[in-house]
Design a protein around this motif. Structure first.
Motif, short mmCIF file in Angstrom:
data_model
loop_
_atom_site.label_atom_id
_atom_site.label_comp_id
_atom_site.label_asym_id
_atom_site.label_seq_id
_atom_site.Cartn_x
_atom_site.Cartn_y
_atom_site.Cartn_z
N THR A 94 5.03 -14.59 -3.63
CA THR A 94 5.38 -14.06 -4.95
C THR A 94 4.13 -14.00 -5.83
O THR A 94 3.88 -13.01 -6.52
CB THR A 94 6.45 -14.93 -5.61
N ASN A 95 3.35 -15.06 -5.79
CA ASN A 95 2.11 -15.14 -6.55
C ASN A 95 1.15 -14.02 -6.14
O ASN A 95 0.56 -13.34 -6.98
CB ASN A 95 1.47 -16.51 -6.34
N VAL A 96 1.00 -13.83 -4.85
CA VAL A 96 0.08 -12.81 -4.34
C VAL A 96 0.55 -11.40 -4.72
O VAL A 96 -0.26 -10.57 -5.18
CB VAL A 96 -0.06 -12.93 -2.81
N PHE A 97 1.83 -11.13 -4.56
CA PHE A 97 2.34 -9.79 -4.83
C PHE A 97 2.38 -9.46 -6.32
O PHE A 97 2.52 -8.29 -6.70
CB PHE A 97 3.73 -9.61 -4.22
N ASN A 98 2.27 -10.48 -7.16
CA ASN A 98 2.26 -10.22 -8.61
C ASN A 98 1.07 -9.38 -9.04
O ASN A 98 1.07 -8.80 -10.13
CB ASN A 98 2.28 -11.54 -9.39
N ILE A 99 0.05 -9.31 -8.21
CA ILE A 99 -1.13 -8.51 -8.52
C ILE A 99 -0.85 -7.01 -8.39
O ILE A 99 -1.56 -6.17 -8.93
CB ILE A 99 -2.31 -8.91 -7.60
N LEU A 100 0.23 -6.67 -7.67
CA LEU A 100 0.54 -5.27 -7.36
C LEU A 100 1.42 -4.64 -8.43
O LEU A 100 2.22 -5.32 -9.08
CB LEU A 100 1.25 -5.18 -6.01
N THR A 101 1.30 -3.34 -8.56
CA THR A 101 2.16 -2.60 -9.47
C THR A 101 3.61 -2.66 -9.01
O THR A 101 4.53 -2.81 -9.81
CB THR A 101 1.70 -1.13 -9.56
N ALA A 102 3.80 -2.54 -7.70
CA ALA A 102 5.14 -2.64 -7.11
C ALA A 102 5.02 -3.31 -5.74
O ALA A 102 4.03 -3.10 -5.03
CB ALA A 102 5.76 -1.26 -6.97
N LYS A 103 6.00 -4.08 -5.39
CA LYS A 103 5.96 -4.78 -4.10
C LYS A 103 6.14 -3.78 -2.95
O LYS A 103 6.89 -2.81 -3.06
CB LYS A 103 7.04 -5.85 -4.03
N PRO A 104 5.48 -4.04 -1.83
CA PRO A 104 5.63 -3.16 -0.67
C PRO A 104 6.88 -3.48 0.12
O PRO A 104 7.56 -4.47 -0.14
CB PRO A 104 4.37 -3.48 0.15
N THR A 105 7.18 -2.61 1.08
CA THR A 105 8.17 -2.96 2.11
C THR A 105 7.44 -3.88 3.08
O THR A 105 6.60 -3.45 3.87
CB THR A 105 8.67 -1.70 2.83
N PHE A 106 7.75 -5.17 2.98
CA PHE A 106 6.96 -6.22 3.61
C PHE A 106 7.68 -6.79 4.84
O PHE A 106 8.78 -7.32 4.73
CB PHE A 106 6.69 -7.34 2.59
N LEU A 107 7.03 -6.66 6.01
CA LEU A 107 7.61 -7.17 7.24
C LEU A 107 6.76 -8.30 7.81
O LEU A 107 5.53 -8.17 7.91
CB LEU A 107 7.71 -6.05 8.30
N THR A 108 7.40 -9.38 8.19
CA THR A 108 6.73 -10.48 8.86
C THR A 108 7.00 -10.40 10.37
O THR A 108 7.82 -9.60 10.82
CB THR A 108 7.23 -11.85 8.36
N LEU A 109 6.32 -11.25 11.13
CA LEU A 109 6.67 -11.40 12.54
C LEU A 109 8.11 -11.86 12.69
O LEU A 109 8.67 -12.49 11.77
CB LEU A 109 5.75 -12.42 13.20
N TRP A 110 8.68 -11.60 13.85
CA TRP A 110 10.07 -12.00 14.08
C TRP A 110 10.27 -13.50 13.82
O TRP A 110 9.43 -14.33 14.12
CB TRP A 110 10.54 -11.61 15.47
N ASP A 111 11.41 -13.81 13.18
CA ASP A 111 11.84 -15.18 12.87
C ASP A 111 10.97 -15.88 11.83
O ASP A 111 11.08 -17.09 11.65
CB ASP A 111 11.90 -16.05 14.14
#
Length: 414
Positions: free
Chosen positions: A225-242
């Motif tokens: 959340t802290n990192v994405f606050n730098i962005l104008t809008a959050k991306p469609t963010f995918l992590t590794l499975w599980d």
């Protein structure tokens, strides 16, 4: 009056002569400028978006600042300057690229890779990316990535970034950032400014796609959340499975990878996929790392045999049955782990042909050999301006889906 007529006559003759010389000069001394053609999408029947995981980390002794081969060709104990009786260089892999070991920032290499993928029905690349800091080889990977991105639009392929947060600790330890989150913010701000707004950057649900190989360092929702606050809008963010739990509500879904055997894929499709907002499947031809043999660390500890293409057939079949919207092919060129789709002396064009069949490419004629010929002629005719102009034209024919014309032109070059 006669004086003026005479002057007028000689003036007209001088203009005509000059025009004639100019025309002759253009025709004989300068190669014909290639016709620039817009990229045309390949026609295929499979609606699944097919993306290729791509590494931009390879360096040769000609491209690197220290005139040494990069780690990913050498690991700790291999020397590509050594060649065998067949001219094959000694590299840190069980497998050998058809075009030989290369520099990832080489335009001719990138051209070859992208055309191979386009004609296999691949929609875009998911580029493994280490960030913006000048630590280890991260800057080189970034520079090579941007050479790749510069050509992607000309070929007509999309791309997105696979962010490696595992290296953030190295950035802090090198004194380049005060914290892992501040380093990540710098990287994300760079992505937003330089990549996310590209017309051919992959968007899912109207937002730029961002994959993370982990999380490995940033392992709490609060950190993301802290990192994405730098962005104008959050991306469609995918992590590794599980692992989306580590990003919490910041995660839009997960993507599958390669692990031990195909049962993990089956489990992802049956048990995990239905719970995710965005689920990206995977397909791979095998897994056989070279770390122990190359002195690059301990072996991963398991192998998935290629089985003459049977492993890829099975993982593509699982993907088809899972009715995926998005599929990641693992990988184009991780030679150190033996997961390459890139044509090799070991498997030829087998894997790109299988992807082409899975994609449902309507033109069933194969042009992979001609794409290789384009690369080989680029090297053979280096310094030959006329030949390179013709090869530029062949490239334009390939990207505009006129492969027969490209083939004909290539056959004219001796």
């Amino acid at each position: 009056m006669k004086k003026y007529i005479t002057l007028l006559f000689f003036g007209i003759m001088s203009i005509l002569a000059a025009a004639g010389c100019s025309s002759d000069d253009n025709g004989s001394d300068e190669p014909t400028k290639p016709e620039t053609l817009a990229p045309v999408a390949i026609e295929k029947t499979n609606s699944t978006k097919i993306y290729m995981h791509y590494m931009s980390w390879f360096e040769t002794n000609e491209s690197s600042a220290d005139k040494k081969w990069g780690y990913h060709w050498t690991m700790a104990n291999k020397n590509p300057n050594n060649t065998d009786a067949n001219g094959r260089r000694e590299i840190a892999s069980h497998y050998y690229p058809l075009i030989g070991p290369y520099h990832s920032g080489d335009k001719n290499v990138i051209e070859n890779h992208l055309l191979m993928m386009k004609y296999a029905g691949v929609d875009g690349l998911l580029i493994d990316w280490y960030g913006t800091y000048d630590v280890n080889d991260y800057r080189i990977v970034k520079e090579n990535t941007e050479q790749l991105i510069a050509l992607l639009n000309k070929v007509g392929l999309e791309y997105a970034i696979v962010y490696e947060d595992r290296f953030l600790t190295n950035v802090v330890n090198a004194g380049k950032a005060i914290s892992v989150t501040s380093a990540a913010k710098t990287d994300l701000a760079y992505m937003e400014k330089n990549y996310f707004e590209d017309d051919n950057y992959i968007k899912i649900n109207g937002k730029p796609l961002l994959l993370n190989f982990g999380p490995i360092v940033l392992q709490t929702p609060a950190e993301w959340t802290n990192v994405f606050n730098i962005l104008t809008a959050k991306p469609t963010f995918l992590t590794l499975w599980d692992q989306s739990v580590e990003a919490g509500a910041n995660a839009s879904g997960e993507y599958a990878w390669v692990y031990k055997d195909n049962s993990y894929l089956t489990n992802f499709y049956i048990n995990t996929k239905p719970k995710l907002g965005v689920a990206m499947g995977s397909a791979y031809p095998g897994f056989k790392d070279f770390y122990a043999q190359g002195g690059g660390g301990a072996a991963i500890g398991w192998t998935i045999e290629h089985n003459n293409g049977a492993t890829l057939d099975e993982t593509l079949s699982l993907a088809k049955n899972a009715n995926l919207n998005y599929l990641q092919l693992i990988t184009w060129n991780d030679f150190g782990e033996g997961t390459m789709f890139e044509p090799t002396t070991d498997f030829g064009y087998t894997y790109v042909e299988k992807v082409k069949a899975f994609s449902g490419v309507k033109n069933t004629e194969s042009f992979f050999a001609e794409i290789s010929k384009l690369y080989n002629l680029r090297i053979q005719k280096k310094g030959n301006a006329d030949a390179q102009k013709k090869l530029d034209q062949a490239f334009n024919y390939f990207v505009s889906m006129q492969p027969a014309k490209a083939k004909e032109l290539l056959n004219e070059i001796k």
